[in-house]
Motif scaffolding. Structure first.
Motif, PDB file in Angstrom:
ATOM      1  N   HIS A 115       0.829  -1.209   0.000  1.00  0.00           N
ATOM      2  CA  HIS A 115       0.000   0.000   0.000  1.00  0.00           C
ATOM      3  C   HIS A 115       0.863   1.259   0.000  1.00  0.00           C
ATOM      4  N   VAL A 116       1.905   1.267   0.810  1.00  0.00           N
ATOM      5  CA  VAL A 116       2.791   2.429   0.876  1.00  0.00           C
ATOM      6  C   VAL A 116       3.479   2.654  -0.467  1.00  0.00           C
ATOM      7  N   LEU A 117       3.937   1.576  -1.096  1.00  0.00           N
ATOM      8  CA  LEU A 117       4.684   1.697  -2.340  1.00  0.00           C
ATOM      9  C   LEU A 117       3.786   1.847  -3.555  1.00  0.00           C
ATOM     10  N   ALA A 118       2.466   1.911  -3.353  1.00  0.00           N
ATOM     11  CA  ALA A 118       1.564   2.195  -4.470  1.00  0.00           C
ATOM     12  C   ALA A 118       1.907   3.537  -5.113  1.00  0.00           C
ATOM     13  N   HIS A 119       2.542   4.422  -4.349  1.00  0.00           N
ATOM     14  CA  HIS A 119       2.937   5.725  -4.885  1.00  0.00           C
ATOM     15  C   HIS A 119       4.063   5.623  -5.909  1.00  0.00           C
ATOM     16  N   PHE A 120       4.668   4.441  -6.039  1.00  0.00           N
ATOM     17  CA  PHE A 120       5.776   4.267  -6.965  1.00  0.00           C
ATOM     18  C   PHE A 120       5.351   3.546  -8.248  1.00  0.00           C
ATOM     19  N   ILE A 121       4.044   3.269  -8.379  1.00  0.00           N
ATOM     20  CA  ILE A 121       3.529   2.662  -9.604  1.00  0.00           C
ATOM     21  C   ILE A 121       3.633   3.669 -10.743  1.00  0.00           C
ATOM     22  N   LYS A 122       4.281   3.272 -11.817  1.00  0.00           N
ATOM     23  CA  LYS A 122       4.433   4.139 -12.984  1.00  0.00           C
ATOM     24  C   LYS A 122       3.506   3.665 -14.102  1.00  0.00           C
ATOM     25  N   GLU A 123       2.734   4.577 -14.666  1.00  0.00           N
ATOM     26  CA  GLU A 123       1.841   4.230 -15.764  1.00  0.00           C
ATOM     27  C   GLU A 123       2.483   4.508 -17.120  1.00  0.00           C
ATOM     28  N   SER A 124       3.627   5.161 -17.104  1.00  0.00           N
ATOM     29  CA  SER A 124       4.410   5.386 -18.324  1.00  0.00           C
ATOM     30  C   SER A 124       5.867   5.583 -17.911  1.00  0.00           C
ATOM     31  N   ALA A 125       6.759   5.503 -18.876  1.00  0.00           N
ATOM     32  CA  ALA A 125       8.186   5.648 -18.580  1.00  0.00           C
ATOM     33  C   ALA A 125       8.513   7.054 -18.081  1.00  0.00           C
ATOM     34  N   ASP A 126       7.667   8.033 -18.435  1.00  0.00           N
ATOM     35  CA  ASP A 126       7.906   9.426 -18.035  1.00  0.00           C
ATOM     36  C   ASP A 126       7.214   9.797 -16.726  1.00  0.00           C
ATOM     37  N   ASP A 127       6.542   8.846 -16.123  1.00  0.00           N
ATOM     38  CA  ASP A 127       5.797   9.097 -14.889  1.00  0.00           C
ATOM     39  C   ASP A 127       6.754   9.012 -13.699  1.00  0.00           C
ATOM     40  N   ASN A 128       7.194  10.158 -13.207  1.00  0.00           N
ATOM     41  CA  ASN A 128       8.178  10.186 -12.121  1.00  0.00           C
ATOM     42  C   ASN A 128       7.690  10.953 -10.899  1.00  0.00           C
ATOM     43  N   ASP A 129       6.383  11.113 -10.777  1.00  0.00           N
ATOM     44  CA  ASP A 129       5.834  11.830  -9.629  1.00  0.00           C
ATOM     45  C   ASP A 129       5.715  10.877  -8.447  1.00  0.00           C
ATOM     46  N   LYS A 130       6.766  10.774  -7.672  1.00  0.00           N
ATOM     47  CA  LYS A 130       6.787   9.870  -6.533  1.00  0.00           C
ATOM     48  C   LYS A 130       7.524  10.542  -5.379  1.00  0.00           C
ATOM     49  N   PRO A 131       7.250  10.107  -4.151  1.00  0.00           N
ATOM     50  CA  PRO A 131       7.919  10.725  -2.991  1.00  0.00           C
ATOM     51  C   PRO A 131       9.415  10.440  -2.995  1.00  0.00           C
ATOM     52  N   GLU A 132      10.142  11.346  -2.359  1.00  0.00           N
ATOM     53  CA  GLU A 132      11.570  11.135  -2.134  1.00  0.00           C
ATOM     54  C   GLU A 132      11.774  10.708  -0.689  1.00  0.00           C
ATOM     55  N   TYR A 133      12.728   9.824  -0.472  1.00  0.00           N
ATOM     56  CA  TYR A 133      13.014   9.363   0.889  1.00  0.00           C
ATOM     57  C   TYR A 133      13.797  10.420   1.659  1.00  0.00           C
ATOM     58  N   PRO A 134      13.524  10.567   2.963  1.00  0.00           N
ATOM     59  CA  PRO A 134      12.440   9.911   3.702  1.00  0.00           C
ATOM     60  C   PRO A 134      11.126  10.680   3.533  1.00  0.00           C
ATOM     61  N   PHE A 135      10.011   9.952   3.634  1.00  0.00           N
ATOM     62  CA  PHE A 135       8.713  10.606   3.638  1.00  0.00           C
ATOM     63  C   PHE A 135       7.820   9.924   4.665  1.00  0.00           C
ATOM     64  N   LEU A 136       6.744  10.603   5.011  1.00  0.00           N
ATOM     65  CA  LEU A 136       5.762  10.048   5.939  1.00  0.00           C
ATOM     66  C   LEU A 136       4.574   9.521   5.156  1.00  0.00           C
ATOM     67  N   CYS A 137       3.986   8.442   5.637  1.00  0.00           N
ATOM     68  CA  CYS A 137       2.797   7.899   4.987  1.00  0.00           C
ATOM     69  C   CYS A 137       1.746   7.555   6.044  1.00  0.00           C
ATOM     70  N   LEU A 138       0.562   8.112   5.870  1.00  0.00           N
ATOM     71  CA  LEU A 138      -0.587   7.745   6.695  1.00  0.00           C
ATOM     72  C   LEU A 138      -1.278   6.584   6.001  1.00  0.00           C
ATOM     73  N   LEU A 139      -1.189   5.402   6.593  1.00  0.00           N
ATOM     74  CA  LEU A 139      -1.795   4.199   6.028  1.00  0.00           C
ATOM     75  C   LEU A 139      -3.105   3.925   6.759  1.00  0.00           C
ATOM     76  N   VAL A 140      -4.221   4.098   6.057  1.00  0.00           N
ATOM     77  CA  VAL A 140      -5.528   3.957   6.693  1.00  0.00           C
ATOM     78  C   VAL A 140      -6.410   3.032   5.864  1.00  0.00           C
ATOM     79  N   SER A 141      -6.938   2.012   6.535  1.00  0.00           N
ATOM     80  CA  SER A 141      -7.783   1.045   5.849  1.00  0.00           C
ATOM     81  C   SER A 141      -8.767   0.453   6.843  1.00  0.00           C
ATOM     82  N   GLY A 142      -9.468  -0.592   6.410  1.00  0.00           N
ATOM     83  CA  GLY A 142     -10.427  -1.230   7.296  1.00  0.00           C
ATOM     84  C   GLY A 142      -9.775  -1.938   8.469  1.00  0.00           C
ATOM     85  N   GLY A 143      -8.506  -2.312   8.325  1.00  0.00           N
ATOM     86  CA  GLY A 143      -7.841  -3.036   9.392  1.00  0.00           C
ATOM     87  C   GLY A 143      -6.639  -2.347   9.990  1.00  0.00           C
ATOM     88  N   ASN A 144      -6.205  -1.224   9.404  1.00  0.00           N
ATOM     89  CA  ASN A 144      -4.990  -0.577   9.884  1.00  0.00           C
ATOM     90  C   ASN A 144      -5.099   0.941   9.850  1.00  0.00           C
TER      91      ASN A 144
END
Length: 340
Positions: A115-144
């Motif tokens: 879930h955290v690394l979903a931000h690194f999914i690229k839909e094209s070779a030019d898609d580079n909009d991703k966080p730089e380390y370190p970053f904070l992630c609020l992970l919110v779901s039905g169980g977490n």
């Protein structure tokens, strides 16, 4: 040489497969299970049976859409946990069998890390909009519900987490009591857009540090609702929009209050959100408001990457494959281990 990863996700009630080539998503297929709606929650046995029916056609369709033959795969990434054990076993067993038959490595993935690394999914070779380390992630779901410091794709530290109910769990339970149906998240989100978020006030927890608690809010909501319904049996029907808006606002306020404190203490202003509840419009708007007010650089996933999906498993598997971090065939699924 191209690196092509097949990702398989089966941790709960969605069967999903995705193909990533050199870090770029080629296909993503999800088969959802409507059978659970009438039960007001996921029935584990029904979920595992549905996975057995869906996994072969879902994987076949993902490969077909990607234009990739199974012999071209470099590795198979799969969700090993956490999740429902019966559901996980279907995906894990399928991945093991397919990987062995093709003679290629397996890569096990922690569902929450995905879930955290979903931000690194690229839909094209030019898609580079991703966080730089370190970053904070609020992970919110039905169980977490967790606030995570992400130092690298394989280095994550939980700074705060729920000590009881998760945010999504509280929403689902309140929706069920109101008679609105399951899953409650999309229903509450839709109704909240039409209601007054300041119509009702519910209690907020006072938990030290960066941890969360939502059981008190849930109890406060249920108690108040019971009293209102005593006076007017049709109260929910007449006020469901305002109830949904007030509930959503309270939960978002709780989430963002702790997140602001973490940002202030760590000094990290790159802030992402992930998990099923990240599809909530109230939470997304709060992120945008905080970015404008506090100068945060925010990362909000596309709606298709908020719920359980194999694209996030495939991209995590891609990074692990590059590090040759493979999984032996004797490793079992696990149901309760989280990011530590």
């Amino acid at each position: 040489m191209d690196t092509i990863i097949l990702g398989i996700e089966s941790s709960c009630d969605d069967t999903s497969a995705a193909v990533i080539k050199n870090g770029v998503l080629l296909s993503s297929v999800i088969a959802s299970q409507a059978v659970h709606e009438s039960y007001g929650g996921v029935v584990p046995e029904l979920a595992s049976r549905a996975h057995q029916q869906n996994i072969v056609p879902v994987v076949h369709e993902a490969l077909k859409r990607a234009g990739v033959a199974k012999e071209e795969l470099s590795a198979i990434a799969f969700t090993r946990g956490p999740g429902l054990m019966g559901s996980l076993l279907v995906g894990v067993s399928f991945a093991k069998g397919m990987a062995r038959s093709l003679g290629i490595p397996m890569v096990d993935v922690n569902h929450l890390q995905g879930h955290v690394l979903a931000h690194f999914i690229k839909e094209s070779a030019d898609d580079n909009d991703k966080p730089e380390y370190p970053f904070l992630c609020l992970l919110v779901s039905g169980g977490n519900s967790q606030i995570i410091r992400v130092n690298a794709y394989n280095d994550m530290q939980v700074l705060g987490q729920t000590i009881d109910d998760a945010a999504g769990e509280a929403i689902d339970k309140c929706s069920k009591v109101m008679g609105l149906g399951y899953p409650g998240g999309p229903i509450i989100d839709r109704l909240a857009r039409q209601g007054n978020p300041n119509a009702y006030t519910f209690s907020k927890p006072h938990i030290p540090g960066f941890d969360y608690s939502f059981s008190g809010l849930k109890t406060s909501f249920l108690y108040s609702l019971r009293e209102w319904v005593k006076e007017d049996p049709d109260f929910v029907e007449h006020h469901k929009e305002d109830l949904a808006a007030s509930l959503e606002k309270t939960i978002v306020d709780i989430l963002m209050d702790k997140l602001r404190k973490v940002v202030k203490e760590t000094g990290i202003t790159q802030v992402a959100v992930a998990g099923g509840v990240s599809a909530n419009n109230g939470l997304r708007n709060a992120y945008r408001e905080h970015a404008q007010k506090y100068g945060w650089k925010i990362y909000i996933p596309k709606f298709g990457y908020t719920t359980d999906n194999a694209a996030m498993i495939a991209i995590t598997g891609y990074y692990k494959f590059l590090d040759k971090d493979f999984c032996s065939i004797d490793k079992p699924a696990y149901s309760r281990v989280t990011i530590k």
